[in-house]
Enzyme design. Structure first.
Site, PDB file in Angstrom:
ATOM      1  N   ASP A 134     -11.688 -27.512  14.050  1.00 45.84           N
ATOM      2  CA  ASP A 134     -12.255 -28.484  15.020  1.00 45.84           C
ATOM      3  C   ASP A 134     -11.303 -29.428  15.602  1.00 45.84           C
ATOM      4  O   ASP A 134     -11.278 -29.990  16.764  1.00 45.84           O
ATOM      5  CB  ASP A 134     -13.146 -29.240  14.046  1.00 45.84           C
ATOM      6  CG  ASP A 134     -14.073 -30.079  14.781  1.00 45.84           C
ATOM      7  OD1 ASP A 134     -14.329 -29.754  15.683  1.00 45.84           O
ATOM      8  OD2 ASP A 134     -14.698 -31.268  14.102  1.00 45.84           O
ATOM      9  N   ARG A 179     -19.554 -30.182  32.240  1.00 49.03           N
ATOM     10  CA  ARG A 179     -18.871 -31.223  31.230  1.00 49.03           C
ATOM     11  C   ARG A 179     -18.494 -30.196  29.906  1.00 49.03           C
ATOM     12  O   ARG A 179     -17.933 -30.858  28.837  1.00 49.03           O
ATOM     13  CB  ARG A 179     -19.894 -32.159  30.642  1.00 49.03           C
ATOM     14  CG  ARG A 179     -20.244 -33.284  31.847  1.00 49.03           C
ATOM     15  CD  ARG A 179     -21.164 -34.212  30.882  1.00 49.03           C
ATOM     16  NE  ARG A 179     -22.445 -33.898  30.880  1.00 49.03           N
ATOM     17  CZ  ARG A 179     -23.284 -34.017  29.574  1.00 49.03           C
ATOM     18  NH1 ARG A 179     -22.534 -34.389  28.424  1.00 49.03           N
ATOM     19  NH2 ARG A 179     -24.422 -33.665  29.681  1.00 49.03           N
ATOM     20  N   LYS A 180     -18.951 -29.021  29.755  1.00 47.78           N
ATOM     21  CA  LYS A 180     -18.716 -28.320  28.484  1.00 47.78           C
ATOM     22  C   LYS A 180     -17.335 -27.325  28.674  1.00 47.78           C
ATOM     23  O   LYS A 180     -16.989 -26.706  29.684  1.00 47.78           O
ATOM     24  CB  LYS A 180     -19.764 -27.046  28.599  1.00 47.78           C
ATOM     25  CG  LYS A 180     -21.110 -27.955  28.125  1.00 47.78           C
ATOM     26  CD  LYS A 180     -22.137 -26.858  28.232  1.00 47.78           C
ATOM     27  CE  LYS A 180     -22.405 -26.252  29.264  1.00 47.78           C
ATOM     28  NZ  LYS A 180     -23.750 -25.438  29.311  1.00 47.78           N
TER      29      LYS A 180
HETATM   30  C1  LIG Z   1     -13.804 -37.130  19.117  1.00 47.93           C
HETATM   31  C2  LIG Z   1     -12.641 -36.780  19.511  1.00 47.93           C
HETATM   32  C3  LIG Z   1     -11.555 -36.564  20.250  1.00 47.93           C
HETATM   33  C4  LIG Z   1     -11.073 -37.811  20.946  1.00 47.93           C
HETATM   34  C5  LIG Z   1      -9.711 -37.872  21.395  1.00 47.93           C
HETATM   35  C6  LIG Z   1      -9.297 -39.227  21.976  1.00 47.93           C
HETATM   36  C7  LIG Z   1      -8.166 -39.696  21.155  1.00 47.93           C
HETATM   37  C8  LIG Z   1      -7.856 -39.539  19.766  1.00 47.93           C
HETATM   38  C9  LIG Z   1      -6.339 -39.041  19.693  1.00 47.93           C
HETATM   39  C10 LIG Z   1      -5.838 -38.123  18.975  1.00 47.93           C
HETATM   40  C11 LIG Z   1      -6.967 -36.986  18.535  1.00 47.93           C
HETATM   41  C12 LIG Z   1      -7.451 -37.183  17.199  1.00 47.93           C
HETATM   42  C13 LIG Z   1      -8.128 -36.316  16.726  1.00 47.93           C
HETATM   43  C14 LIG Z   1      -9.058 -35.377  17.069  1.00 47.93           C
HETATM   44  C15 LIG Z   1      -9.675 -34.779  15.985  1.00 47.93           C
HETATM   45  C16 LIG Z   1     -10.855 -33.849  16.010  1.00 47.93           C
HETATM   46  C17 LIG Z   1     -11.954 -33.971  16.995  1.00 47.93           C
HETATM   47  C18 LIG Z   1     -13.031 -33.708  16.114  1.00 47.93           C
HETATM   48  C19 LIG Z   1     -14.444 -33.501  17.159  1.00 47.93           C
HETATM   49  C20 LIG Z   1     -15.489 -33.637  16.295  1.00 47.93           C
HETATM   50  O1  LIG Z   1     -15.362 -33.195  15.107  1.00 47.93           O
HETATM   51  S1  LIG Z   1     -16.840 -34.489  16.886  1.00 47.93           S
HETATM   52  C21 LIG Z   1     -17.699 -34.628  15.314  1.00 47.93           C
HETATM   53  C22 LIG Z   1     -18.863 -33.765  15.358  1.00 47.93           C
HETATM   54  N1  LIG Z   1     -19.764 -33.579  16.438  1.00 47.93           N
HETATM   55  C23 LIG Z   1     -20.799 -34.300  16.701  1.00 47.93           C
HETATM   56  O2  LIG Z   1     -21.107 -35.207  15.812  1.00 47.93           O
HETATM   57  C24 LIG Z   1     -21.457 -34.207  17.876  1.00 47.93           C
HETATM   58  C25 LIG Z   1     -23.048 -34.609  17.707  1.00 47.93           C
HETATM   59  N2  LIG Z   1     -23.628 -34.327  19.071  1.00 47.93           N
HETATM   60  C26 LIG Z   1     -23.818 -35.042  20.134  1.00 47.93           C
HETATM   61  O3  LIG Z   1     -23.071 -36.195  20.005  1.00 47.93           O
HETATM   62  C27 LIG Z   1     -24.517 -34.667  21.349  1.00 47.93           C
HETATM   63  O4  LIG Z   1     -25.256 -33.367  21.056  1.00 47.93           O
HETATM   64  C28 LIG Z   1     -23.382 -34.217  22.176  1.00 47.93           C
HETATM   65  C29 LIG Z   1     -22.440 -35.227  22.654  1.00 47.93           C
HETATM   66  C30 LIG Z   1     -22.495 -32.998  21.899  1.00 47.93           C
HETATM   67  C31 LIG Z   1     -23.989 -33.512  23.642  1.00 47.93           C
HETATM   68  O5  LIG Z   1     -24.992 -34.454  23.797  1.00 47.93           O
HETATM   69  P1  LIG Z   1     -25.178 -35.150  25.295  1.00 47.93           P
HETATM   70  O6  LIG Z   1     -26.392 -35.814  25.605  1.00 47.93           O
HETATM   71  O7  LIG Z   1     -23.979 -35.652  25.951  1.00 47.93           O
HETATM   72  O8  LIG Z   1     -25.499 -33.945  26.300  1.00 47.93           O
HETATM   73  P2  LIG Z   1     -26.507 -32.648  26.388  1.00 47.93           P
HETATM   74  O9  LIG Z   1     -27.476 -32.526  25.030  1.00 47.93           O
HETATM   75  O10 LIG Z   1     -27.206 -32.696  27.765  1.00 47.93           O
HETATM   76  O11 LIG Z   1     -25.651 -31.422  26.272  1.00 47.93           O
HETATM   77  C32 LIG Z   1     -24.800 -31.066  27.350  1.00 47.93           C
HETATM   78  C33 LIG Z   1     -24.520 -29.601  27.304  1.00 47.93           C
HETATM   79  O12 LIG Z   1     -23.906 -29.079  26.091  1.00 47.93           O
HETATM   80  C34 LIG Z   1     -24.995 -28.237  25.663  1.00 47.93           C
HETATM   81  N3  LIG Z   1     -25.101 -28.175  24.190  1.00 47.93           N
HETATM   82  C35 LIG Z   1     -25.386 -29.328  23.443  1.00 47.93           C
HETATM   83  N4  LIG Z   1     -25.342 -28.993  22.105  1.00 47.93           N
HETATM   84  C36 LIG Z   1     -25.146 -27.792  22.108  1.00 47.93           C
HETATM   85  C37 LIG Z   1     -24.840 -26.943  20.995  1.00 47.93           C
HETATM   86  N5  LIG Z   1     -24.923 -27.335  19.648  1.00 47.93           N
HETATM   87  N6  LIG Z   1     -24.564 -25.591  21.226  1.00 47.93           N
HETATM   88  C38 LIG Z   1     -24.480 -25.238  22.371  1.00 47.93           C
HETATM   89  N7  LIG Z   1     -24.478 -25.921  23.241  1.00 47.93           N
HETATM   90  C39 LIG Z   1     -25.028 -27.105  23.215  1.00 47.93           C
HETATM   91  C40 LIG Z   1     -26.324 -28.432  26.202  1.00 47.93           C
HETATM   92  O13 LIG Z   1     -27.142 -27.356  26.267  1.00 47.93           O
HETATM   93  C41 LIG Z   1     -25.879 -28.823  27.866  1.00 47.93           C
HETATM   94  O14 LIG Z   1     -25.374 -27.836  28.408  1.00 47.93           O
HETATM   95  P3  LIG Z   1     -26.123 -27.702  29.805  1.00 47.93           P
HETATM   96  O15 LIG Z   1     -25.546 -29.025  30.398  1.00 47.93           O
HETATM   97  O16 LIG Z   1     -25.876 -26.514  30.447  1.00 47.93           O
HETATM   98  O17 LIG Z   1     -27.592 -27.886  29.704  1.00 47.93           O
END
Ligand SMILES: CCCCC/C=C\C/C=C\C/C=C\C/C=C\CCCC(=O)SCCNC(=O)CCNC(=O)[C@H](O)C(C)(C)COP(=O)(O)OP(=O)(O)OC[C@H]1O[C@@H](n2cnc3c(N)ncnc32)[C@H](O)[C@@H]1OP(=O)(O)O
Length: 216
Positions: A134, A179-180
């Site tokens: 991840d 966006r994906k």
């Molecule tokens: C977060 C980090 C990175 C930031 C980096 C920046 C600085 C940091 C510096 C260094 C990096 C350091 C560390 C990075 C380390 C780790 C990264 C970890 C990342 C994570 O660990 S993060 C935690 C777990 N994560 C969540 O906690 C997400 C909970 N969730 C939501 O927050 C929403 O659910 C969201 C935002 C995902 C979408 O929400 P939304 O409202 O923006 O958009 P929407 O629902 O319309 O989906 C848009 C399109 O994605 C499709 N879609 C949605 N869900 C899907 C699914 N499950 N499967 C397949 N497709 C899916 C839809 O079908 C649609 O597709 P279409 O447009 O084609 O219809």
């Protein structure tokens, strides 16, 4: 895909901006977790040196992603710590460094799994492996576009990873659709001969109406 020239620099991507803010909040220079420490084994060091040498080649545009995120979280909540960097004892848990190769839109992470990550006796916990995947896919997608959230992660565990060993985690961008970002990832032995884990992830940039963290 837009990659700014800033990212061609050998030094960090996310750290870049954060470093300007940090001295005002934290008086001491933050530790760079991507730099070698005494816990790194021979394999980890050799691979680090190999990829670090490649960062000098401007035609490859490889860059080392540093530890900005480890401190970024504290700005929002002082007790927060990036999960993968929250154990201070060097070598005890997640030792890793991540390189991003811009010409091939590929990431490679060198990961040495410490003794606190045990799952099945003598082997690495599946949750720890998924955490690292991840981290790599999330960072990769963020580097290619803007900060993302992982929406979906599919993990197939093919062979156990011995505790204490060093592995390679390589990710590639399969597809970008609005966006994906669809990223796939393989965890292998360092010589590539043994496949440990395969994964695919969908990491969209959160939409404006999403409930994700406001700082993203
Ligand atoms: C977060 C980090 C990175 C930031 C980096 C920046 C600085 C940091 C510096 C260094 C990096 C350091 C560390 C990075 C380390 C780790 C990264 C970890 C990342 C994570 O660990 S993060 C935690 C777990 N994560 C969540 O906690 C997400 C909970 N969730 C939501 O927050 C929403 O659910 C969201 C935002 C995902 C979408 O929400 P939304 O409202 O923006 O958009 P929407 O629902 O319309 O989906 C848009 C399109 O994605 C499709 N879609 C949605 N869900 C899907 C699914 N499950 N499967 C397949 N497709 C899916 C839809 O079908 C649609 O597709 P279409 O447009 O084609 O219809």
């Amino acid at each position: 895909m837009k990659l700014s020239k800033k990212k061609k620099n050998k030094q960090t991507v996310f750290c870049f901006n954060v470093q300007h803010v940090l001295p005002k909040i934290f008086p001491r220079k933050p530790r760079d977790f991507s730099l070698p420490n005494s816990s790194w084994g021979k394999e980890m060091m050799e691979l680090y040196n190999h990829y670090n040498r490649l960062t000098a080649d401007q035609s490859v545009y490889l860059c080392c992603v540093s530890s900005g995120g480890a401190y970024l979280s504290k700005i929002i909540q002082s007790k927060a710590r990036l999960f993968t960097r929250n154990i201070r004892d060097p070598g005890a848990a997640f030792e890793y460094v991540l390189f991003f190769r811009q010409d091939k839109l590929k990431c490679v992470c060198i990961f040495q799994a410490g003794h606190l990550l045990e799952g099945p006796p003598g082997h690495v916990h599946g949750g720890a492996i998924a955490t690292m995947i991840d981290t790599v896919t999330g960072t990769h997608a963020s580097l290619l576009s803007a900060p993302v959230m992982t929406a979906n992660l599919n993990v197939n565990y093919r062979s156990p990873i011995p505790l204490g060993s060093t592995v390679l985690i390589e990710s590639i961008l399969d597809k970008e659709d609005g966006r994906k970002m669809y990223i796939s990832c393989r965890v292998t032995s360092t010589d590539g001969s043994k496949l440990h884990t395969e994964a695919t992830g969908n990491c969209p940039q959160p939409g404006e109406s999403s409930e994700g963290p406001s700082h993203l």
